[in-house]
Scaffold this motif. Structure first.
Motif, PDB file in Angstrom:
ATOM      1  N   HIS A 192       0.846  -1.191   0.000  1.00 49.34           N
ATOM      2  CA  HIS A 192       0.000   0.000   0.000  1.00 49.34           C
ATOM      3  C   HIS A 192       0.884   1.244   0.000  1.00 49.34           C
ATOM      4  CE1 HIS A 192      -3.345  -2.527   2.119  1.00 49.34           C
ATOM      5  NE2 HIS A 192      -3.289  -2.753   0.819  1.00 49.34           N
ATOM      6  N   MET A 193       0.849   1.971  -1.103  1.00 48.58           N
ATOM      7  CA  MET A 193       1.736   3.112  -1.264  1.00 48.58           C
ATOM      8  C   MET A 193       1.143   4.007  -2.352  1.00 48.58           C
ATOM      9  SD  MET A 193       5.867   2.861  -1.912  1.00 48.58           S
ATOM     10  CE  MET A 193       6.228   2.005  -0.380  1.00 48.58           C
ATOM     11  N   PRO A 194       1.192   5.327  -2.185  1.00 48.71           N
ATOM     12  CA  PRO A 194       0.588   6.196  -3.192  1.00 48.71           C
ATOM     13  C   PRO A 194       1.406   6.289  -4.466  1.00 48.71           C
ATOM     14  CG  PRO A 194       1.606   7.506  -1.456  1.00 48.71           C
ATOM     15  CD  PRO A 194       1.692   6.075  -1.026  1.00 48.71           C
ATOM     16  N   LYS A 195       0.740   6.787  -5.503  1.00 48.68           N
ATOM     17  CA  LYS A 195       1.388   7.015  -6.790  1.00 48.68           C
ATOM     18  C   LYS A 195       2.607   7.921  -6.608  1.00 48.68           C
ATOM     19  CE  LYS A 195      -1.552   7.803 -10.018  1.00 48.68           C
ATOM     20  NZ  LYS A 195      -2.550   8.457 -10.914  1.00 48.68           N
ATOM     21  N   GLY A 196       3.686   7.594  -7.315  1.00 47.25           N
ATOM     22  CA  GLY A 196       4.882   8.430  -7.263  1.00 47.25           C
ATOM     23  C   GLY A 196       5.969   7.905  -6.343  1.00 47.25           C
ATOM     24  N   PHE A 197       5.672   6.880  -5.538  1.00 44.46           N
ATOM     25  CA  PHE A 197       6.648   6.363  -4.584  1.00 44.46           C
ATOM     26  C   PHE A 197       7.074   4.924  -4.880  1.00 44.46           C
ATOM     27  CE2 PHE A 197       4.827   9.946  -2.446  1.00 44.46           C
ATOM     28  CZ  PHE A 197       5.868  10.480  -1.697  1.00 44.46           C
ATOM     29  N   THR A 198       6.218   4.164  -5.577  1.00 44.84           N
ATOM     30  CA  THR A 198       6.526   2.748  -5.783  1.00 44.84           C
ATOM     31  C   THR A 198       7.725   2.549  -6.702  1.00 44.84           C
ATOM     32  OG1 THR A 198       4.656   2.801  -7.334  1.00 44.84           O
ATOM     33  CG2 THR A 198       4.303   1.708  -5.227  1.00 44.84           C
ATOM     34  N   LYS A 199       7.958   3.448  -7.642  1.00 40.93           N
ATOM     35  CA  LYS A 199       9.117   3.310  -8.536  1.00 40.93           C
ATOM     36  C   LYS A 199      10.418   3.464  -7.740  1.00 40.93           C
ATOM     37  CE  LYS A 199      11.029   4.896 -12.943  1.00 40.93           C
ATOM     38  NZ  LYS A 199      11.000   3.559 -13.560  1.00 40.93           N
ATOM     39  N   SER A 200      10.479   4.472  -6.868  1.00 39.22           N
ATOM     40  CA  SER A 200      11.672   4.659  -6.029  1.00 39.22           C
ATOM     41  C   SER A 200      11.881   3.460  -5.113  1.00 39.22           C
ATOM     42  CB  SER A 200      11.544   5.933  -5.192  1.00 39.22           C
ATOM     43  OG  SER A 200      11.688   7.073  -5.994  1.00 39.22           O
ATOM     44  N   PHE A 201      10.781   2.912  -4.583  1.00 39.36           N
ATOM     45  CA  PHE A 201      10.874   1.751  -3.713  1.00 39.36           C
ATOM     46  C   PHE A 201      11.437   0.546  -4.474  1.00 39.36           C
ATOM     47  CE2 PHE A 201       8.452  -1.832  -1.534  1.00 39.36           C
ATOM     48  CZ  PHE A 201       9.394  -1.968  -0.514  1.00 39.36           C
ATOM     49  N   ALA A 202      10.913   0.315  -5.685  1.00 39.66           N
ATOM     50  CA  ALA A 202      11.395  -0.808  -6.494  1.00 39.66           C
ATOM     51  C   ALA A 202      12.868  -0.635  -6.861  1.00 39.66           C
ATOM     52  CB  ALA A 202      10.548  -0.939  -7.756  1.00 39.66           C
ATOM     53  N   GLU A 203      13.256   0.584  -7.215  1.00 40.90           N
ATOM     54  CA  GLU A 203      14.653   0.839  -7.587  1.00 40.90           C
ATOM     55  C   GLU A 203      15.587   0.597  -6.398  1.00 40.90           C
ATOM     56  OE1 GLU A 203      14.453   4.811  -9.057  1.00 40.90           O
ATOM     57  OE2 GLU A 203      13.849   4.197 -11.089  1.00 40.90           O
ATOM     58  N   ARG A 204      15.138   0.977  -5.218  1.00 45.51           N
ATOM     59  CA  ARG A 204      15.956   0.754  -4.024  1.00 45.51           C
ATOM     60  C   ARG A 204      16.137  -0.752  -3.767  1.00 45.51           C
ATOM     61  NH1 ARG A 204      17.739   3.104   0.636  1.00 45.51           N
ATOM     62  NH2 ARG A 204      17.858   1.695   2.424  1.00 45.51           N
ATOM     63  N   LEU A 205      15.046  -1.511  -3.840  1.00 44.78           N
ATOM     64  CA  LEU A 205      15.142  -2.961  -3.629  1.00 44.78           C
ATOM     65  C   LEU A 205      16.003  -3.618  -4.708  1.00 44.78           C
ATOM     66  CD1 LEU A 205      11.634  -4.256  -2.473  1.00 44.78           C
ATOM     67  CD2 LEU A 205      13.650  -3.771  -1.102  1.00 44.78           C
ATOM     68  N   ASP A 206      15.910  -3.118  -5.934  1.00 41.41           N
ATOM     69  CA  ASP A 206      16.703  -3.683  -7.026  1.00 41.41           C
ATOM     70  C   ASP A 206      18.202  -3.514  -6.756  1.00 41.41           C
ATOM     71  OD1 ASP A 206      16.806  -4.883  -9.732  1.00 41.41           O
ATOM     72  OD2 ASP A 206      17.719  -2.968 -10.264  1.00 41.41           O
ATOM     73  N   LEU A 208      19.606  -3.368  -3.836  1.00 44.39           N
ATOM     74  CA  LEU A 208      20.006  -4.126  -2.657  1.00 44.39           C
ATOM     75  C   LEU A 208      19.879  -5.642  -2.831  1.00 44.39           C
ATOM     76  CD1 LEU A 208      18.245  -1.932   0.061  1.00 44.39           C
ATOM     77  CD2 LEU A 208      20.690  -1.964  -0.483  1.00 44.39           C
ATOM     78  N   SER A 209      19.155  -6.081  -3.854  1.00 45.46           N
ATOM     79  CA  SER A 209      18.792  -7.483  -3.986  1.00 45.46           C
ATOM     80  C   SER A 209      19.567  -8.183  -5.098  1.00 45.46           C
ATOM     81  CB  SER A 209      17.289  -7.587  -4.277  1.00 45.46           C
ATOM     82  OG  SER A 209      16.901  -8.912  -4.534  1.00 45.46           O
ATOM     83  N   GLU A 210      19.734  -9.509  -4.953  1.00 43.97           N
ATOM     84  CA  GLU A 210      20.293 -10.316  -6.036  1.00 43.97           C
ATOM     85  C   GLU A 210      19.262 -10.552  -7.134  1.00 43.97           C
ATOM     86  OE1 GLU A 210      22.119 -13.965  -4.822  1.00 43.97           O
ATOM     87  OE2 GLU A 210      23.108 -13.054  -3.086  1.00 43.97           O
ATOM     88  N   LEU A 211      17.986 -10.392  -6.820  1.00 44.47           N
ATOM     89  CA  LEU A 211      16.917 -10.555  -7.797  1.00 44.47           C
ATOM     90  C   LEU A 211      16.698  -9.254  -8.565  1.00 44.47           C
ATOM     91  CD1 LEU A 211      14.354 -12.420  -5.515  1.00 44.47           C
ATOM     92  CD2 LEU A 211      15.782 -13.450  -7.287  1.00 44.47           C
ATOM     93  N   SER A 212      16.078  -9.366  -9.725  1.00 39.25           N
ATOM     94  CA  SER A 212      15.706  -8.179 -10.506  1.00 39.25           C
ATOM     95  C   SER A 212      14.358  -7.675  -9.993  1.00 39.25           C
ATOM     96  CB  SER A 212      15.594  -8.555 -11.986  1.00 39.25           C
ATOM     97  OG  SER A 212      15.118  -7.465 -12.742  1.00 39.25           O
ATOM     98  N   VAL A 213      14.321  -6.423  -9.541  1.00 37.34           N
ATOM     99  CA  VAL A 213      13.107  -5.841  -8.953  1.00 37.34           C
ATOM    100  C   VAL A 213      12.695  -4.627  -9.778  1.00 37.34           C
ATOM    101  CG1 VAL A 213      12.033  -4.897  -6.869  1.00 37.34           C
ATOM    102  CG2 VAL A 213      13.917  -6.549  -6.661  1.00 37.34           C
ATOM    103  N   LYS A 214      11.406  -4.526 -10.088  1.00 41.20           N
ATOM    104  CA  LYS A 214      10.937  -3.363 -10.842  1.00 41.20           C
ATOM    105  C   LYS A 214       9.509  -3.009 -10.448  1.00 41.20           C
ATOM    106  CE  LYS A 214       9.407  -3.521 -14.971  1.00 41.20           C
ATOM    107  NZ  LYS A 214       9.114  -3.617 -16.403  1.00 41.20           N
ATOM    108  N   GLU A 215       9.147  -1.741 -10.685  1.00 40.51           N
ATOM    109  CA  GLU A 215       7.746  -1.349 -10.615  1.00 40.51           C
ATOM    110  C   GLU A 215       7.077  -1.932 -11.849  1.00 40.51           C
ATOM    111  OE1 GLU A 215       5.570   2.868  -9.911  1.00 40.51           O
ATOM    112  OE2 GLU A 215       6.491   2.624 -11.872  1.00 40.51           O
ATOM    113  N   VAL A 216       6.039  -2.714 -11.647  1.00 37.25           N
ATOM    114  CA  VAL A 216       5.428  -3.440 -12.758  1.00 37.25           C
ATOM    115  C   VAL A 216       4.785  -2.476 -13.762  1.00 37.25           C
ATOM    116  CG1 VAL A 216       3.141  -3.786 -11.695  1.00 37.25           C
ATOM    117  CG2 VAL A 216       4.069  -5.506 -13.283  1.00 37.25           C
ATOM    118  N   GLU A 217       4.841  -2.871 -15.036  1.00 42.18           N
ATOM    119  CA  GLU A 217       4.202  -2.116 -16.108  1.00 42.18           C
ATOM    120  C   GLU A 217       3.162  -2.989 -16.773  1.00 42.18           C
ATOM    121  OE1 GLU A 217       6.979   0.349 -18.592  1.00 42.18           O
ATOM    122  OE2 GLU A 217       8.489  -0.745 -17.442  1.00 42.18           O
ATOM    123  N   ASN A 218       2.145  -2.365 -17.306  1.00 39.35           N
ATOM    124  CA  ASN A 218       1.075  -3.109 -17.969  1.00 39.35           C
ATOM    125  C   ASN A 218       1.659  -3.937 -19.117  1.00 39.35           C
ATOM    126  OD1 ASN A 218      -1.768  -3.701 -18.191  1.00 39.35           O
ATOM    127  ND2 ASN A 218      -1.737  -2.578 -20.118  1.00 39.35           N
ATOM    128  N   GLY A 219       1.332  -5.226 -19.147  1.00 34.74           N
ATOM    129  CA  GLY A 219       1.810  -6.098 -20.201  1.00 34.74           C
ATOM    130  C   GLY A 219       3.118  -6.802 -19.906  1.00 34.74           C
TER     131      GLY A 219
END
Length: 349
Positions: A192-206, A208-219
């Motif tokens: 649960h997070m408002p618009k405009g913050f999830t991309k920064s969150f995904a980039e931060r996890l990416d 720090l993580s061995e996995l590929s992390v991204k803010e999901v896009e349609n399709g």
């Protein structure tokens, strides 16, 4: 019952007045004092010992991040950050969540938001929740964890679906960054997070993580070893199209007061044939995810359901609601959840 004391910290006199008026309208909270920057705040915290602090990210003399670091180290107190909707503001907010802030609020129109009353309900709710949070949590070092053995599932199509809310960014960081790079399942997440913050969150996890992390896009094609985080302001569904799992994003009405909603994600996975879901519900206020879990178990009886233990939750609401369905298989301390997932997901033959 005595009210919880709040310290409001913001460099704008207008914002201090407006936020104070909003908080004072709560029957549970009262503003004990205000501060114009971090340095001023630290002096007042030592005297007032507030129950909760609202802390602006961008301030002169001593900014919100530096102030938060000192608070967490020297005088641990629940903090709700207030941030502007900018890339810099979002990045700093995600840093604040990792440092231990309980929650954050996006100012609707910049540092001095004349329309701050538009989010009056959110300010009150999040400040009240922070004042009640299980705040003094200490994670055990990974090297000190007890090794528990879990029987792997038998499936070539596992999918991990995670839901979280208050306290979730820090919990998700703990889970995702302790998974190996060869993890053999896709991971889809609603935080649960408002618009405009999830991309920064995904980039931060990416980072720090061995996995590929991204803010999901349609399709997007949902692939094993990748992590997809729902975009704020959109519901996230996973659908099977031509034997491939694909992401569908839509701006609709909130469900359970949230968009994205965990129930919406879980329901979409319940409709995918021949998959083996593993659902995880982490810390968060409310009950989002519980109805979705019922659907998952109905359509895929072998669904593995995991919830975060009460002792390690900032807020126990979402895991507790799931546990009340009597459909949860494992209740685990946060530090063990990645271990469960790794042992449950079969390695490549």
């Amino acid at each position: 019952m005595s009210k919880k004391k709040v310290l409001v910290v913001d460099d704008s006199a207008f914002m201090r007045k407006m936020i104070s008026d909003i908080i004072n309208s709560s029957s549970y909270l009262e503003v004990a004092n205000t501060a114009k920057n971090g340095k001023d705040a630290l002096e007042k915290i030592k005297i007032l010992k507030p129950d909760v602090i609202t802390l602006d990210v961008e301030m002169p003399i001593m900014d919100g991040i530096s102030t938060l670091e000192f608070i967490m180290k020297e005088i641990p107190t629940p903090v709700v950050m207030l941030s502007s909707l900018t890339k810099s503001g979002a990045d700093k907010t995600m840093e604040a969540m990792a440092l231990g802030a309980v929650d954050f609020i996006a100012k609707p129109s910049g540092s001095i938001s004349l329309n701050i009353k538009d989010i009056e309900e959110e300010i009150i709710k999040k400040t009240e929740h922070a004042a009640q949070a299980n705040f003094r949590l200490k994670l055990k070092p990974i090297s000190n964890l007890k090794v528990i053995h879990y029987k792997p599932i038998r499936s070539d199509r596992p999918i991990v679906a995670i839901g979280s809310s208050t306290g979730g960014p820090r919990a998700l960081q703990q889970v995702i960054t302790t998974l190996p790079g060869n993890f053999q399942a896709p991971i889809v997440i609603v935080q649960h997070m408002p618009k405009g913050f999830t991309k920064s969150f995904a980039e931060r996890l990416d980072r720090l993580s061995e996995l590929s992390v991204k803010e999901v896009e349609n399709g997007d094609i949902i692939k094993p070893g990748h992590v997809y985080i729902a975009r704020g302001g959109c519901h996230f569904r996973v659908k099977e199209i031509h034997n491939q799992l694909k992401a569908e994003l839509r701006e609709e009405q909130p469900v359970n007061g949230h968009q994205p909603s965990v129930d919406v994600l879980f329901e979409s996975i319940s409709k995918i044939p021949n998959c083996h879901p593993l659902s995880v519900l982490l810390t968060g206020m409310g009950s989002d995810g519980a109805k979705g879990l019922i659907l998952l178990k109905k359509e895929h009886p072998k669904t593995i359901s995991i919830t975060q233990s009460k002792d390690t939750c900032v807020v126990y609401g979402m895991p507790q609601a799931a546990e009340k369905t009597s459909l949860v298989d494992y209740v685990e301390d946060l530090e063990h959840i990645s271990q469960v997932l790794v042992q449950k997901i079969p390695k490549k033959r």
